[in-house]
Design a protein around this motif. Structure first.
Motif, PDB file in Angstrom:
ATOM      1  N   ILE A  34      36.248  28.558  44.552  1.00  0.00           N
ATOM      2  CA  ILE A  34      37.189  28.324  43.458  1.00  0.00           C
ATOM      3  C   ILE A  34      38.336  29.330  43.523  1.00  0.00           C
ATOM      4  O   ILE A  34      39.514  28.966  43.377  1.00  0.00           O
ATOM      5  CB  ILE A  34      36.468  28.417  42.099  1.00  0.00           C
ATOM      6  N   HIS A  35      38.002  30.602  43.748  1.00  0.00           N
ATOM      7  CA  HIS A  35      39.053  31.619  43.845  1.00  0.00           C
ATOM      8  C   HIS A  35      39.999  31.314  45.007  1.00  0.00           C
ATOM      9  O   HIS A  35      41.226  31.517  44.886  1.00  0.00           O
ATOM     10  CB  HIS A  35      38.431  33.002  44.031  1.00  0.00           C
ATOM     11  N   ARG A  36      39.455  30.818  46.105  1.00  0.00           N
ATOM     12  CA  ARG A  36      40.300  30.469  47.253  1.00  0.00           C
ATOM     13  C   ARG A  36      41.260  29.336  46.905  1.00  0.00           C
ATOM     14  O   ARG A  36      42.438  29.357  47.267  1.00  0.00           O
ATOM     15  CB  ARG A  36      39.430  30.074  48.442  1.00  0.00           C
ATOM     16  N   VAL A  37      40.739  28.334  46.197  1.00  0.00           N
ATOM     17  CA  VAL A  37      41.575  27.201  45.797  1.00  0.00           C
ATOM     18  C   VAL A  37      42.682  27.673  44.865  1.00  0.00           C
ATOM     19  O   VAL A  37      43.853  27.277  45.007  1.00  0.00           O
ATOM     20  CB  VAL A  37      40.720  26.109  45.116  1.00  0.00           C
ATOM     21  N   LEU A  38      42.331  28.523  43.901  1.00  0.00           N
ATOM     22  CA  LEU A  38      43.331  29.013  42.945  1.00  0.00           C
ATOM     23  C   LEU A  38      44.413  29.839  43.639  1.00  0.00           C
ATOM     24  O   LEU A  38      45.615  29.656  43.373  1.00  0.00           O
ATOM     25  CB  LEU A  38      42.646  29.853  41.860  1.00  0.00           C
ATOM     26  N   ARG A  39      43.990  30.732  44.529  1.00  0.00           N
ATOM     27  CA  ARG A  39      44.973  31.568  45.233  1.00  0.00           C
ATOM     28  C   ARG A  39      45.851  30.730  46.155  1.00  0.00           C
ATOM     29  O   ARG A  39      47.061  30.934  46.243  1.00  0.00           O
ATOM     30  CB  ARG A  39      44.265  32.667  46.026  1.00  0.00           C
ATOM     31  N   ALA A  40      45.233  29.778  46.841  1.00  0.00           N
ATOM     32  CA  ALA A  40      45.976  28.956  47.791  1.00  0.00           C
ATOM     33  C   ALA A  40      47.025  28.088  47.102  1.00  0.00           C
ATOM     34  O   ALA A  40      48.015  27.696  47.713  1.00  0.00           O
ATOM     35  CB  ALA A  40      45.012  28.069  48.583  1.00  0.00           C
ATOM     36  N   HIS A  41      46.801  27.785  45.804  1.00  0.00           N
ATOM     37  CA  HIS A  41      47.738  26.919  45.091  1.00  0.00           C
ATOM     38  C   HIS A  41      48.961  27.671  44.586  1.00  0.00           C
ATOM     39  O   HIS A  41      49.960  27.049  44.205  1.00  0.00           O
ATOM     40  CB  HIS A  41      47.037  26.232  43.913  1.00  0.00           C
ATOM     41  N   GLU A  42      48.898  28.988  44.549  1.00  0.00           N
ATOM     42  CA  GLU A  42      50.066  29.766  44.132  1.00  0.00           C
ATOM     43  C   GLU A  42      51.221  29.518  45.104  1.00  0.00           C
ATOM     44  O   GLU A  42      50.978  29.291  46.295  1.00  0.00           O
ATOM     45  CB  GLU A  42      49.709  31.256  44.080  1.00  0.00           C
ATOM     46  N   PRO A  43      52.461  29.444  44.627  1.00  0.00           N
ATOM     47  CA  PRO A  43      52.951  29.951  43.335  1.00  0.00           C
ATOM     48  C   PRO A  43      52.881  28.943  42.186  1.00  0.00           C
ATOM     49  O   PRO A  43      53.481  29.177  41.138  1.00  0.00           O
ATOM     50  CB  PRO A  43      54.408  30.276  43.653  1.00  0.00           C
ATOM     51  N   TYR A  44      52.171  27.849  42.380  1.00  0.00           N
ATOM     52  CA  TYR A  44      52.072  26.848  41.315  1.00  0.00           C
ATOM     53  C   TYR A  44      50.836  27.105  40.464  1.00  0.00           C
ATOM     54  O   TYR A  44      49.826  27.632  40.940  1.00  0.00           O
ATOM     55  CB  TYR A  44      52.038  25.438  41.915  1.00  0.00           C
ATOM     56  N   PRO A  45      50.859  26.719  39.190  1.00  0.00           N
ATOM     57  CA  PRO A  45      49.738  27.019  38.277  1.00  0.00           C
ATOM     58  C   PRO A  45      48.495  26.178  38.572  1.00  0.00           C
ATOM     59  O   PRO A  45      48.587  25.027  39.017  1.00  0.00           O
ATOM     60  CB  PRO A  45      50.312  26.664  36.889  1.00  0.00           C
ATOM     61  N   ALA A  46      47.344  26.761  38.271  1.00  0.00           N
ATOM     62  CA  ALA A  46      46.067  26.050  38.362  1.00  0.00           C
ATOM     63  C   ALA A  46      45.089  26.689  37.391  1.00  0.00           C
ATOM     64  O   ALA A  46      45.099  27.913  37.202  1.00  0.00           O
ATOM     65  CB  ALA A  46      45.500  26.095  39.783  1.00  0.00           C
ATOM     66  N   VAL A  47      44.267  25.855  36.763  1.00  0.00           N
ATOM     67  CA  VAL A  47      43.262  26.350  35.818  1.00  0.00           C
ATOM     68  C   VAL A  47      41.926  25.685  36.115  1.00  0.00           C
ATOM     69  O   VAL A  47      41.866  24.560  36.618  1.00  0.00           O
ATOM     70  CB  VAL A  47      43.658  26.067  34.345  1.00  0.00           C
ATOM     71  N   VAL A  48      40.858  26.392  35.786  1.00  0.00           N
ATOM     72  CA  VAL A  48      39.498  25.860  35.895  1.00  0.00           C
ATOM     73  C   VAL A  48      38.947  25.774  34.482  1.00  0.00           C
ATOM     74  O   VAL A  48      39.043  26.739  33.715  1.00  0.00           O
ATOM     75  CB  VAL A  48      38.600  26.785  36.745  1.00  0.00           C
ATOM     76  N   PHE A  49      38.383  24.615  34.117  1.00  0.00           N
ATOM     77  CA  PHE A  49      37.839  24.470  32.774  1.00  0.00           C
ATOM     78  C   PHE A  49      36.490  23.756  32.824  1.00  0.00           C
ATOM     79  O   PHE A  49      36.159  23.074  33.795  1.00  0.00           O
ATOM     80  CB  PHE A  49      38.817  23.729  31.853  1.00  0.00           C
ATOM     81  N   ASP A  50      35.712  23.931  31.735  1.00  0.00           N
ATOM     82  CA  ASP A  50      34.383  23.341  31.682  1.00  0.00           C
ATOM     83  C   ASP A  50      34.418  22.000  30.957  1.00  0.00           C
ATOM     84  O   ASP A  50      35.487  21.488  30.629  1.00  0.00           O
ATOM     85  CB  ASP A  50      33.378  24.312  31.049  1.00  0.00           C
ATOM     86  N   ARG A  51      33.258  21.437  30.666  1.00  0.00           N
ATOM     87  CA  ARG A  51      33.189  20.089  30.090  1.00  0.00           C
ATOM     88  C   ARG A  51      33.802  20.021  28.699  1.00  0.00           C
ATOM     89  O   ARG A  51      34.149  18.937  28.229  1.00  0.00           O
ATOM     90  CB  ARG A  51      31.735  19.616  30.031  1.00  0.00           C
ATOM     91  N   ARG A  52      33.932  21.160  28.027  1.00  0.00           N
ATOM     92  CA  ARG A  52      34.542  21.177  26.702  1.00  0.00           C
ATOM     93  C   ARG A  52      35.973  21.692  26.747  1.00  0.00           C
ATOM     94  O   ARG A  52      36.540  22.061  25.742  1.00  0.00           O
ATOM     95  CB  ARG A  52      33.691  22.016  25.749  1.00  0.00           C
ATOM     96  N   TRP A  53      36.541  21.734  27.945  1.00  0.00           N
ATOM     97  CA  TRP A  53      37.923  22.119  28.171  1.00  0.00           C
ATOM     98  C   TRP A  53      38.184  23.586  27.877  1.00  0.00           C
ATOM     99  O   TRP A  53      39.319  23.984  27.612  1.00  0.00           O
ATOM    100  CB  TRP A  53      38.886  21.223  27.375  1.00  0.00           C
ATOM    101  N   ASN A  54      37.138  24.405  27.920  1.00  0.00           N
ATOM    102  CA  ASN A  54      37.323  25.843  27.803  1.00  0.00           C
ATOM    103  C   ASN A  54      37.695  26.401  29.170  1.00  0.00           C
ATOM    104  O   ASN A  54      37.043  26.090  30.176  1.00  0.00           O
ATOM    105  CB  ASN A  54      36.048  26.516  27.293  1.00  0.00           C
ATOM    106  N   ILE A  55      38.738  27.212  29.208  1.00  0.00           N
ATOM    107  CA  ILE A  55      39.233  27.728  30.479  1.00  0.00           C
ATOM    108  C   ILE A  55      38.276  28.781  31.026  1.00  0.00           C
ATOM    109  O   ILE A  55      37.883  29.716  30.328  1.00  0.00           O
ATOM    110  CB  ILE A  55      40.651  28.314  30.306  1.00  0.00           C
ATOM    111  N   VAL A  56      37.923  28.621  32.285  1.00  0.00           N
ATOM    112  CA  VAL A  56      36.982  29.516  32.963  1.00  0.00           C
ATOM    113  C   VAL A  56      37.731  30.501  33.861  1.00  0.00           C
ATOM    114  O   VAL A  56      37.402  31.689  33.925  1.00  0.00           O
ATOM    115  CB  VAL A  56      35.966  28.706  33.792  1.00  0.00           C
ATOM    116  N   MET A  57      38.742  30.021  34.574  1.00  0.00           N
ATOM    117  CA  MET A  57      39.547  30.852  35.468  1.00  0.00           C
ATOM    118  C   MET A  57      40.963  30.281  35.521  1.00  0.00           C
ATOM    119  O   MET A  57      41.190  29.108  35.223  1.00  0.00           O
ATOM    120  CB  MET A  57      39.002  30.858  36.909  1.00  0.00           C
TER     121      MET A  57
END
Length: 257
Positions: A94-117
């Protein structure tokens, strides 16, 4: 609290999916009579049979554990935090995916839409919202629609609200959840009688248009989930990656700081 048998729960999921006993029996390669006997409690299914039926009914892992417990078996799927050593490979991915997507935004969220990363590209947007909205758990839906959150920045807020409404409606139709239902009723219900048509820039996606720093950014997003998860946490998280919908928006993110 009502206690349901495994047969009653399986029937509930079959009916929720709109599948007949015959269709389920064909898909699971068992007789329709056996499906009927299981649902009425006249036949006690094995753990293997419960999971086979649950798989063909696309039952979430959390609810598969409930089916197993109702059938008298131990839960099969663990629910561990992403920081757990057992999920280190997943967390690293997940961290690799998030870093690789920069400089564009990315968020990780759970089933209740709470942000995880999130990745670092999200930080400038978070800097513009009320601090109390950033106290954990930070909810992506509330953040997007609250007047103290992203809402004042979103030009096409009605379109974004409609997208949230459609996604959460599908999610609740697939697997009911009291907390998610409460979130829907708080922020997305009732539906407007005459919803405005989306202001689509093309016929491919509905962009989210954000006004920030005197500029309008047009973004669209993709959702990434994990295939064949065996952990409830992994089964329930998603990565939403945002992409610029035009050259001007791309230039905003790739400019020098």
């Amino acid at each position: 609290m009502t206690v349901y048998t495994v047969g009653e729960l399986l029937r509930h999921w079959r009916q929720r999916r709109g599948i007949s006993q015959l269709d389920l029996s064909i898909a699971a390669d068992i007789s329709a009579r056996h499906v009927s006997l299981v649902e009425t409690g006249k036949s006690r299914p094995s753990a293997t049979m419960i999971l086979r039926l649950a798989d063909h009914l696309h039952v979430p892992l959390r609810d598969r554990n409930r089916l197993l417990l109702a059938g008298g078996f131990a839960p099969r799927y663990a629910e561990r935090p992403l920081a757990d050593n057992a999920l280190s490979a997943v967390s690293d991915a997940i961290h690799r995916v998030l870093r690789a997507h920069e400089p564009y935004p990315a968020v990780v969220f759970d089933r209740r839409w709470n942000i995880v990363m999130t990745n670092r590209a999200v930080d400038p947007f978070f800097a513009r919202v009320a601090p109390d909205l950033l106290r954990p758990p930070v909810n992506l839906v509330r953040l997007g629609l609250d007047p103290r959150g992203f809402a004042p920045m979103v030009v096409n807020l009605a379109d974004v609200r409609a997208v949230f409404r459609a996604r959460i409606s599908r999610q609740l139709a697939a697997a009911p959840d009291p907390e998610l239902t409460a979130l829907y009723e708080e922020l997305l219900a009732p539906e407007p009688e005459n919803p405005p048509g989306p202001r689509v820039e093309n016929d491919v996606v509905i962009p989210m248009i954000i006004r920030i720093g005197g500029r309008e950014l047009r973004l669209f997003s993709t959702i990434t989930t994990f295939g064949t998860p065996m952990d409830i946490t992994v089964d329930e998280i998603a990565i939403e990656s945002y992409y610029p919908a035009d050259a001007e928006s791309a230039a905003y993110f790739t400019r020098d700081p």
